[in-house]
Design a protein around this motif. Structure first.
Motif, mmCIF file in Angstrom:
data_model
loop_
_atom_site.group_PDB
_atom_site.id
_atom_site.type_symbol
_atom_site.label_atom_id
_atom_site.label_comp_id
_atom_site.label_asym_id
_atom_site.label_seq_id
_atom_site.Cartn_x
_atom_site.Cartn_y
_atom_site.Cartn_z
ATOM 1 N N ASP A 1 41.157 24.485 -13.132
ATOM 2 C CA ASP A 1 39.897 24.991 -13.690
ATOM 3 C C ASP A 1 39.018 25.658 -12.628
ATOM 4 O O ASP A 1 38.595 25.022 -11.662
ATOM 5 C CB ASP A 1 39.136 23.836 -14.345
ATOM 6 N N GLN B 1 36.014 26.601 -13.010
ATOM 7 C CA GLN B 1 34.646 26.091 -13.077
ATOM 8 C C GLN B 1 34.434 24.975 -12.045
ATOM 9 O O GLN B 1 33.343 24.847 -11.471
ATOM 10 C CB GLN B 1 34.318 25.584 -14.472
ATOM 11 N N GLU B 2 35.481 24.183 -11.771
ATOM 12 C CA GLU B 2 35.369 23.128 -10.770
ATOM 13 C C GLU B 2 35.111 23.715 -9.392
ATOM 14 O O GLU B 2 34.396 23.139 -8.577
ATOM 15 C CB GLU B 2 36.635 22.268 -10.760
ATOM 16 N N ASP C 1 32.185 26.853 -19.308
ATOM 17 C CA ASP C 1 33.526 27.296 -18.950
ATOM 18 C C ASP C 1 33.912 28.602 -19.645
ATOM 19 O O ASP C 1 34.687 29.393 -19.113
ATOM 20 C CB ASP C 1 34.566 26.206 -19.229
ATOM 21 N N ASP D 1 47.014 18.597 -16.565
ATOM 22 C CA ASP D 1 45.839 19.425 -16.281
ATOM 23 C C ASP D 1 44.891 19.395 -17.482
ATOM 24 O O ASP D 1 45.311 19.614 -18.620
ATOM 25 C CB ASP D 1 46.274 20.869 -15.986
ATOM 26 N N LEU E 1 42.922 21.508 -18.535
ATOM 27 C CA LEU E 1 42.877 22.781 -19.258
ATOM 28 C C LEU E 1 43.954 22.875 -20.335
ATOM 29 O O LEU E 1 43.898 23.752 -21.198
ATOM 30 C CB LEU E 1 43.061 23.959 -18.283
ATOM 31 N N LEU F 1 43.427 30.884 -22.517
ATOM 32 C CA LEU F 1 42.993 30.836 -21.117
ATOM 33 C C LEU F 1 42.941 32.247 -20.544
ATOM 34 O O LEU F 1 43.703 33.126 -20.949
ATOM 35 C CB LEU F 1 43.959 30.003 -20.263
ATOM 36 N N ALA G 1 40.596 29.562 -16.602
ATOM 37 C CA ALA G 1 39.441 29.003 -17.326
ATOM 38 C C ALA G 1 39.636 29.288 -18.806
ATOM 39 O O ALA G 1 40.273 30.279 -19.178
ATOM 40 C CB ALA G 1 38.143 29.626 -16.829
#
Length: 825
Positions: A456, A458-459, A501, A541, A543, A549, A567
């Motif tokens: 991800d 965003q992390e 996200d 994961d 996601l 994605l 993401a």
């Protein structure tokens, strides 16, 4: 005294009359730091500056610092440097040491390079993409604008032939160097062994048996960190273990290349960054893993993957030479002597393996729309060039004719990869410019967080904003990336709230529209990309629960790439932001479960279906497309092949081999690529796979030939031959080493010459059979068989088959199909 000093007078004298020089000098000769300083007093300089290109930031900074120190100054005075993230240049600077991408910027802004008297390409043997581009642009600038601009190409192990071929008859100066002898010891990695474990073992061996400091070459930062962890606590207290790779902070890099303190030894664990340019004091031992990691671009997938492979012989010599700078040294090679003989001579130039999108955009700005418009040492691969053009057109940076657009110029000015520039520019338009700059800065560098936090993106933004877990994250790298964000987001304020996200995914989709991923049916996190390729996430994961994605980084595997950075993305936003790339069409696809063609109206982004609806009454042409798609999927071999069709194919293949300009290739690949031409017209009225059982494949194939070719086929590759008994015997063109004629031996008496096909070019292979139709002999030279082998066959067979004729002279004997004639009563 440095060895390069011996040829400095010749260099200065030659540059008075010549404008281009090739300078070869082995590692340690001093070319990087002595040549620029020696040019400062040249009359032809006329107050202009000296520009030297280094392939790496660390080398540029190190060379500038050393030269400044020789003048008793700090970088930024007489000697300065420019890298992407760090500049030390003032109005007083005479010598500028720059990384190669900087030259491209300078020459685009001032094609005549009016501020410079000479451009020096250092370590040119590394053949980086930017060095090849820089040399091509400088040569064009000289030809059109600056005949007086000097060019010096310097290298340690340069294969001069291709460079000399490009530059013409230019002077070549060579320095002997001052390398001391280096003994080589081979320590191959044991079967099932690992490179890091073998490195650690040989380090302990070298520390025990040799003196001085050690330089260890490993393929990448991961292996360096593992080796460092294993050595810490195992070596004596007077041994310093120092990593050295590109993403280290500056003071750690400086610590690695600085001399060891009095009474200490160093073990420098380095990537190829230490192979040239840098001088690491006190090194007497080199341990070479023999491996290097290169980025290799795949034009089919549009993705770059890191490949670990053997170094070249030239690189191995470069590395070994690092041990002989100050006194005789030792080089340990972690491979065998036999492997050494098999190494490639030189590492392939980067231009042959790289993503060419940045280069194509630069050249479009320069005014070149095809690689043929510039002179290259090695031209860019056509497939890589075309893929780059198509990507830039998809990003609206090139028009249909390949000319740069206004958007393309703005993207080039960003100084980042075109994909990232697209994300920043479009991100600003939709109000997410700062977040886009953060994502671009993160993607420019090696992954900040590693695989432990999943894919991800965003992390990564959380970590950058100091709102996420920082365990194992290099704070210095976070700070450096933050500086990049400030540069890319100049004038924009950082939003107070963390982005959702879907905002991150939306921006990634703008940069990577060809890597939008839609989850396939089933529980496994397997996806289809908009470029048609497959991709997969690790099952654990977070996601993996998302159906859509936007992926930014994958490992580039051909069949199914692993997603490393991505993401979630809202398909509704995709249809809004990428509307110009979404196409509506009618299509027919093959439904394997139903065994029939399904016609539908679809809206697609690349190969991804966004929406679909059934077509109740598809046109015959559309259904035909669906059947052809089924044949391609199942393979041409799945069609109803009859012996007659297989013989036809083998006959035409034989003629295509003998007369390639006159006959179609008809390979399985060729037939699949040309289904519309030969198979399509024969599918009328068919909708299901079982309908194809009625297909006359021999007739469909024959449509590939015109009337004259069909006549010639019967003449050049007949299906039957008449043997001496008068019988007509079938030829088998599909047999091994065919065509083959199988006939009873007695039926061929009197045949003195081997029959041929293809206008006499191909002899027929004859299988001679016994009266029981069992093979006796195989020959493509019948006369030789009668003379040499037949007497033995006659001796063996006449007793077994006494009723059949076995004459002593087969050349004059009468051919016979049956037994001997009974004498008349």
């Amino acid at each position: 005294m440095l060895p390069i000093n011996n040829i400095i007078p010749d260099l200065l004298k030659t540059l008075e009359s010549e404008t281009t020089i090739l300078l070869q000098a082995p590692p340690g000769a001093g070319k990087t730091t002595r040549v620029p300083l020696a040019l400062m007093d040249a009359a032809w300089r006329k107050g202009r500056k000296i520009l030297m290109l280094e392939p790496r930031r660390l080398a540029a900074r190190s060379a500038a610092r050393y030269m400044a120190g020789q003048l008793g100054e700090q970088p930024g005075q007489t000697v300065g440097y420019r890298t992407r993230l760090d500049t030390r240049v003032t109005s007083a600077t005479v010598i500028e040491v720059v990384t190669e991408g900087i030259l491209t910027r300078l020459i685009q802004n001032d094609p005549a390079l009016e501020a410079y008297a000479v451009v020096i390409f250092d370590e040119f043997h590394e053949r980086s993409l930017q060095a090849d581009l820089g040399l091509a642009l400088v040569r064009e600038s000289r030809q059109a604008l600056r005949e007086d601009l000097r060019v010096i190409v310097m290298s340690a192990t340069l294969d001069t032939a291709p460079v000399a071929r490009l530059l013409g008859d230019v002077p070549v100066l060579s320095s002997e160097g001052r390398a001391f002898p280096v003994d080589v010891a081979y320590r191959p990695i044991p079967r099932n062994g690992r490179v890091v474990e073998q490195v650690v073992s040989v380090v302990h061996e070298a520390l025990a048996e040799q003196t001085g400091s050690l330089l260890v070459f490993l393929p990448g930062a991961g292996e360096i960190r593992r080796a460092e962890r294993q050595l810490q606590g195992q070596v004596k207290s007077n041994v310093i273990v120092a990593p050295l790779y590109g993403n280290l902070k500056n003071d750690e890099q400086d610590r690695a290349i600085a001399p060891a303190p009095e009474g200490y030894r160093k073990v420098v664990l380095a990537t190829a960054i230490a192979e040239s340019s840098l001088t690491i004091e006190g090194i007497r031992v080199v341990i070479d893993s023999g491996q290097q990691r290169r980025a290799v671009f795949d034009a089919n997938s549009g993705m770059t993957r890191l490949v670990t492979g053997w170094v070249s012989k030239a690189s191995a010599e470069q590395r070994k030479g690092r041990a002989g700078r100050i006194e005789p040294g030792v080089g340990y090679r972690l491979w065998s002597e036999s492997t050494q003989f098999g190494l490639a001579g030189f590492t392939p130039p980067e231009i042959q393996e790289a993503d060419l999108a940045p280069l194509v955009l630069e050249l479009a700005q320069w005014g070149a729309r095809s690689p043929e418009q510039l002179d290259w040492i090695d031209p860019p691969p056509a497939a890589h060039w075309q893929q780059a053009v198509e990507l830039l057109q998809w990003l609206d940076m090139l028009d249909d004719d390949g000319a740069i657009t206004g958007h393309g110029k703005a993207a080039r000015d960003m100084g980042v990869h075109p994909r990232l520039a697209q994300m920043i520019l479009r991100g600003r338009e939709i109000g997410h410019g700062y977040l886009a700059s953060e994502l671009a800065a993160l993607l420019e560098e090696r992954d900040l967080a590693g695989r432990s936090v999943g894919a991800d993106m965003q992390e990564r933004v959380r970590i950058l904003r100091d709102q996420g877990p920082r365990h194992g994250v290099d704070a210095v790298r976070v700070k450096a990336i933050g500086k990049s964000v400030s540069r890319l987001a100049a004038g924009l304020a950082r939003p107070a709230d963390m982005p959702t996200d879907d905002k991150v995914g939306r921006l990634l989709a703008l940069a990577y529209p060809d890597r939008i991923a839609r989850k396939r049916h089933g529980d496994a996190p397997r996806y289809q990309l908009s470029n048609g390729r497959g991709a997969v996430l690790r099952e654990d994961d977070p996601l993996a629960r998302h159906p859509w994605l936007a992926t930014a980084e994958l490992d580039g595997k051909a069949r199914e790439a692993t997603i490393y950075l991505a993401a979630p993305v809202d398909p509704g936003l995709l249809q809004q932001d990428l509307a110009s790339h979404i196409h509506e069409q009618e299509e027919a696809v093959w439904d394997d479960s139903r065994g029939t063609v399904v016609a539908r109206r679809v809206r697609k982004l690349g190969q991804l279906v966004l929406e679909e609806s059934a077509l109740p009454a598809p046109s015959p042409e559309l259904v035909q497309q669906g059947l052809l798609a089924a044949v391609r999927k199942k393979g041409v071999k799945s069609l109803p092949w009859t012996p007659a069709a297989e013989q036809w194919l083998a006959r035409v293949s034989l003629l295509a081999h003998c007369f390639p300009d006159d006959w179609p290739g008809v390979s399985e690949r060729w037939l699949s690529d040309n289904l519309e031409t030969w198979l399509g017209p024969f599918l009328a009225g068919m909708t299901r796979w079982r309908d194809l059982e009625k297909l006359n494949l021999r007739q469909a194939l024959a449509s590939l030939l015109d009337y004259q070719q069909q006549q010639a086929l019967e003449e050049l590759a007949p299906t039957r031959l008449t043997v001496p008994t008068g019988q007509s015997v079938t030829l088998d063109y599909t047999a091994e080493n065919g065509p083959v004629l199988a006939a009873k031996l007695q039926a061929l008496f009197g045949w003195t010459e081997t029959p041929t096909v293809a206008g006499g070019r191909v002899p027929v292979v004859i299988h001679l059979l016994s009266p029981a139709q069992r093979p006796l002999a195989v020959t493509a030279d019948l006369a030789s068989f009668w003379r040499n082998a037949y007497p033995e066959v006659r001796k063996d067979m006449r007793g077994r088959y006494p009723k059949h004729p076995w004459p002593e002279d087969p050349f004059s004997a009468e051919a016979s199909q049956g037994t001997k004639k009974r004498p008349a009563r």
